[in-house]
Design a protein around this motif. Structure first.
Motif, mmCIF file in Angstrom:
data_model
loop_
_atom_site.group_PDB
_atom_site.id
_atom_site.type_symbol
_atom_site.label_atom_id
_atom_site.label_comp_id
_atom_site.label_asym_id
_atom_site.label_seq_id
_atom_site.Cartn_x
_atom_site.Cartn_y
_atom_site.Cartn_z
ATOM 1 N N ALA A 34 31.493 82.308 -52.176
ATOM 2 C CA ALA A 34 32.797 82.355 -51.514
ATOM 3 C C ALA A 34 33.954 82.276 -52.507
ATOM 4 O O ALA A 34 35.044 82.792 -52.233
ATOM 5 C CB ALA A 34 32.899 81.222 -50.500
ATOM 6 N N SER A 35 33.724 81.624 -53.659
ATOM 7 C CA SER A 35 34.816 81.423 -54.618
ATOM 8 C C SER A 35 34.844 82.448 -55.736
ATOM 9 O O SER A 35 35.792 82.485 -56.519
ATOM 10 C CB SER A 35 34.728 80.016 -55.217
ATOM 11 N N SER A 36 33.829 83.302 -55.848
ATOM 12 C CA SER A 36 33.778 84.269 -56.947
ATOM 13 C C SER A 36 34.905 85.293 -56.830
ATOM 14 O O SER A 36 35.162 85.842 -55.764
ATOM 15 C CB SER A 36 32.427 84.987 -56.958
ATOM 16 N N LYS A 37 35.545 85.571 -57.959
ATOM 17 C CA LYS A 37 36.584 86.599 -58.046
ATOM 18 C C LYS A 37 36.089 87.846 -58.775
ATOM 19 O O LYS A 37 36.854 88.771 -59.039
ATOM 20 C CB LYS A 37 37.812 86.046 -58.772
ATOM 21 N N ALA A 38 34.810 87.877 -59.119
ATOM 22 C CA ALA A 38 34.270 88.979 -59.913
ATOM 23 C C ALA A 38 34.155 90.254 -59.083
ATOM 24 O O ALA A 38 33.976 90.214 -57.857
ATOM 25 C CB ALA A 38 32.897 88.604 -60.461
ATOM 26 N N GLN A 39 34.209 91.391 -59.763
ATOM 27 C CA GLN A 39 34.068 92.673 -59.066
ATOM 28 C C GLN A 39 32.635 92.909 -58.612
ATOM 29 O O GLN A 39 32.400 93.458 -57.542
ATOM 30 C CB GLN A 39 34.517 93.818 -59.971
ATOM 31 N N TRP A 40 31.663 92.511 -59.444
ATOM 32 C CA TRP A 40 30.248 92.639 -59.112
ATOM 33 C C TRP A 40 29.638 91.238 -59.089
ATOM 34 O O TRP A 40 29.842 90.448 -60.002
ATOM 35 C CB TRP A 40 29.527 93.498 -60.149
ATOM 36 N N ASN A 41 28.862 90.950 -58.049
ATOM 37 C CA ASN A 41 28.222 89.648 -57.901
ATOM 38 C C ASN A 41 26.712 89.830 -57.857
ATOM 39 O O ASN A 41 26.181 90.452 -56.930
ATOM 40 C CB ASN A 41 28.720 88.953 -56.640
ATOM 41 N N LEU A 42 26.044 89.314 -58.866
ATOM 42 C CA LEU A 42 24.610 89.514 -59.050
ATOM 43 C C LEU A 42 23.875 88.212 -58.754
ATOM 44 O O LEU A 42 24.053 87.217 -59.465
ATOM 45 C CB LEU A 42 24.315 89.957 -60.479
ATOM 46 N N LEU A 43 23.071 88.204 -57.708
ATOM 47 C CA LEU A 43 22.228 87.057 -57.387
ATOM 48 C C LEU A 43 20.896 87.262 -58.093
ATOM 49 O O LEU A 43 20.102 88.131 -57.713
ATOM 50 C CB LEU A 43 22.043 86.930 -55.876
ATOM 51 N N ALA A 44 20.648 86.481 -59.125
ATOM 52 C CA ALA A 44 19.413 86.580 -59.906
ATOM 53 C C ALA A 44 18.427 85.566 -59.352
ATOM 54 O O ALA A 44 18.619 84.356 -59.473
ATOM 55 C CB ALA A 44 19.698 86.317 -61.387
ATOM 56 N N GLN A 45 17.366 86.061 -58.727
ATOM 57 C CA GLN A 45 16.361 85.208 -58.099
ATOM 58 C C GLN A 45 14.988 85.797 -58.402
ATOM 59 O O GLN A 45 14.867 86.735 -59.172
ATOM 60 C CB GLN A 45 16.648 85.062 -56.615
ATOM 61 N N GLN A 46 13.938 85.253 -57.835
ATOM 62 C CA GLN A 46 12.609 85.524 -58.358
ATOM 63 C C GLN A 46 11.859 86.686 -57.738
ATOM 64 O O GLN A 46 10.930 87.208 -58.355
ATOM 65 C CB GLN A 46 11.748 84.252 -58.209
ATOM 66 N N THR A 47 12.198 87.142 -56.543
ATOM 67 C CA THR A 47 11.290 88.060 -55.873
ATOM 68 C C THR A 47 12.053 89.099 -55.052
ATOM 69 O O THR A 47 13.266 89.242 -55.186
ATOM 70 C CB THR A 47 10.291 87.267 -54.998
#
Length: 522
Positions: free
Chosen positions: A359-372
């Motif tokens: 909710a607080s990210s101001k980035a243009q691209w948001n990458l959720l790095a997870q395992q599967t």
């Protein structure tokens, strides 16, 4: 049950496990005390060098002294050893801008984690170590851009699942040629089983590890590979684990076979200690007994934010399990417990952190790095359209948790959300939606495996129309090129991971369009 907020009995167990694991991983300053300066016949830098966790003003530098890497103590004396380090603006190491000394201590496997500060944002640096009269190879690293800075590009490669016995690491030779700004490793850095996998091209050096000594030898087996060392030396890494860093399909305080949480947590404490000893992580990640804080975020200027999570340590138990002793196997039906809205694969504190970060990210691209694979994957006979089966080990065992993340992406209008994953030994591209037939909210990509063998490519399209690519027959990694305008995901596959060197090709490529979520063929 969450392991994040312990009860009194649980706290006692943690203290006991910490003592048994022999943890004292906080770094010590070099003062006037005595430390060893042994003369070693063998190369103390046999496991290479690495960097990681880049920030705008610095990075973590890592090495481990191990002249005899397949011995539990690495062939080192039982005393601390001084290690000098240097950071330079040039590969020839003539323009040194930072230097110092650190202690490699026996209770940390003679590993070194140097948190270098005072560097310039968004630029390349080179580094090396010196100890006991020997000099390490030179590694390349880079700092992150300043927070909020305008950034023209980010090239990152992401990988997972590098079973040593299943194949060779030729994929890393090609990754080095990509000269990425950042490498993400998304789990299964080691595999914990006994030597002798079916069709093994090379063998693990020791029996299945269950203590610190065993895990050290297992990591040394992997990190002795020259192509893996080269990948660590070409760029900073950001890492998380999956199950095989401890035991197959474990979750929270249970492995797949055990009703002995205390015994398993002792094993987990040993595994977490040795994981930290071998990864370029910051001190804030140092484990305390069987607990290790691994979730965090990395900003790459205004261009991207990476939210890295841990889906093993805090998860609720597997749903839809028969009564009695635990049984192997992951396939479950669509039971009521699976859909329990309170269940979480991340645990409540980590999930709250992630939702706040999104909710607080101001980035243009948001990458959720997870395992599967984060998307739903229905399994079973495609002729039986009314029968649904799922894997209990991934997000399909926790669909309410997945739904809360997808909902947060949509409600908070998170810019260009993308989930990256590993684990399934396949390349996959899919849309993440709030309902199976709903519009895409995000895209999710799994970048194959470095060497671990996969399976058939048929995922029963009639049951999984949101999955646009699935191929489990090839090995490799994902390459993500981000820019403010035109971005691209490319799946890179080696021709044959069963040979020591192999050519590479592009399997598939996807366009990432600013403001248009979902999977789009390039």
């Amino acid at each position: 049950m969450s392991l994040y907020i312990p009860s009194i009995a649980r706290r006692q167990l943690l203290r006991g496990a910490a003592s048994l694991a022999g943890l004292a991983l906080a770094p010590a300053a070099i003062g006037g005390g005595m430390f060893a300066s042994p003369s070693l016949a063998d190369n103390p830098f046999s496991l290479g060098v690495a960097s990681g966790e880049p920030e705008a003003d610095g990075v973590v530098l890592w090495t481990r002294l191990a002249p005899k890497p397949f011995e539990p103590d690495g062939g080192m004396p039982p005393e601390p050893v001084a290690v000098a380090w240097e950071v330079a603006e040039d590969q020839s190491m003539r323009k040194v801008v930072r230097s110092g000394k650190a202690l490699a201590r026996p209770n940390a496997g003679h590993s070194v984690h140097v948190e270098v500060g005072g560097l310039k944002p968004g630029r390349e640096y080179w580094y090396r170590f010196t100890a006991v009269g020997a000099q390490s190879p030179v590694g390349r690293t880079r700092t992150a851009p300043a927070r909020g800075a305008v950034v023209d590009r980010l090239r990152l490669c992401f990988a997972s699942c590098q079973k040593y016995e299943a194949g060779f690491y030729s994929a890393y030779a090609h990754m080095v040629e990509e000269a990425p700004d950042l490498i993400l490793f998304l789990g299964d850095y080691i595999y914990e089983g006994n030597p002798g996998s079916k069709g093994a091209v090379r063998l693990h050096a020791n029996p299945e590890p269950k203590d610190v000594a065993g895990y050290r030898v297992r990591y040394a087996t992997y990190k002795s590979d020259p192509l893996l060392q080269a990948a660590h030396a070409i760029a900073p890494w950001m890492v998380t684990w999956d199950d095989h860093e401890v035991a197959n399909d474990y979750g929270a305080d249970r492995d797949q076979d055990s009703f002995d949480p205390a015994g398993f947590l002792r094993r987990r404490a040993a595994a977490y200690q040795v994981y930290y000893e071998h990864m370029p992580l910051r001190r804030r990640a140092a484990p305390v007994g069987p607990d290790m804080l691994l979730y965090r975020a990395l900003d790459w200027g205004s261009l991207a934010q990476i939210q890295m999570v841990d889906d093993r340590q805090y998860r609720d138990g597997k749903p839809c399990q028969p009564a009695g002793p635990p049984k192997r196997g992951k396939l479950i039906g669509d039971c009521e417990e699976r859909r329990d809205p309170t269940r979480s694969i991340l645990g409540k504190p980590q999930e709250a952190w992630l939702l706040d970060a999104l909710a607080s990210s101001k980035a243009q691209w948001n990458l959720l790095a997870q395992q599967t694979l984060m998307a739903e994957l229905q399994l079973g006979d495609p002729a039986q359209q009314t029968t649904r089966f799922y894997s209990s080990d991934g997000w399909d065992g926790y669909p309410a948790n997945r739904a809360r993340i997808v909902e947060r992406w949509r409600e908070a209008k998170v810019s260009n959300p993308i989930a990256l994953g590993g684990d399934i030994h396949a390349f996959a591209a899919a849309n993440l939606t709030e309902t199976l037939d709903g519009p895409p909210v995000a895209a999710t990509f799994v970048g194959g495996s470095i060497s671990s063998l996969g399976g058939e490519s048929d995922v029963f399209a009639a049951k999984n129309p949101h999955i646009k690519q699935f191929d489990g027959k090839v090995r490799g990694y994902g390459r993500l090129d981000l820019t403010p305008k035109d971005s691209r995901m490319t799946f890179r596959t080696v021709e044959n991971a069963l040979v020591a060197t192999s050519p590479i090709r592009d399997l598939a490529s996807f366009a990432l369009e600013n403001g248009r979520p979902g999977v789009h063929r390039a």
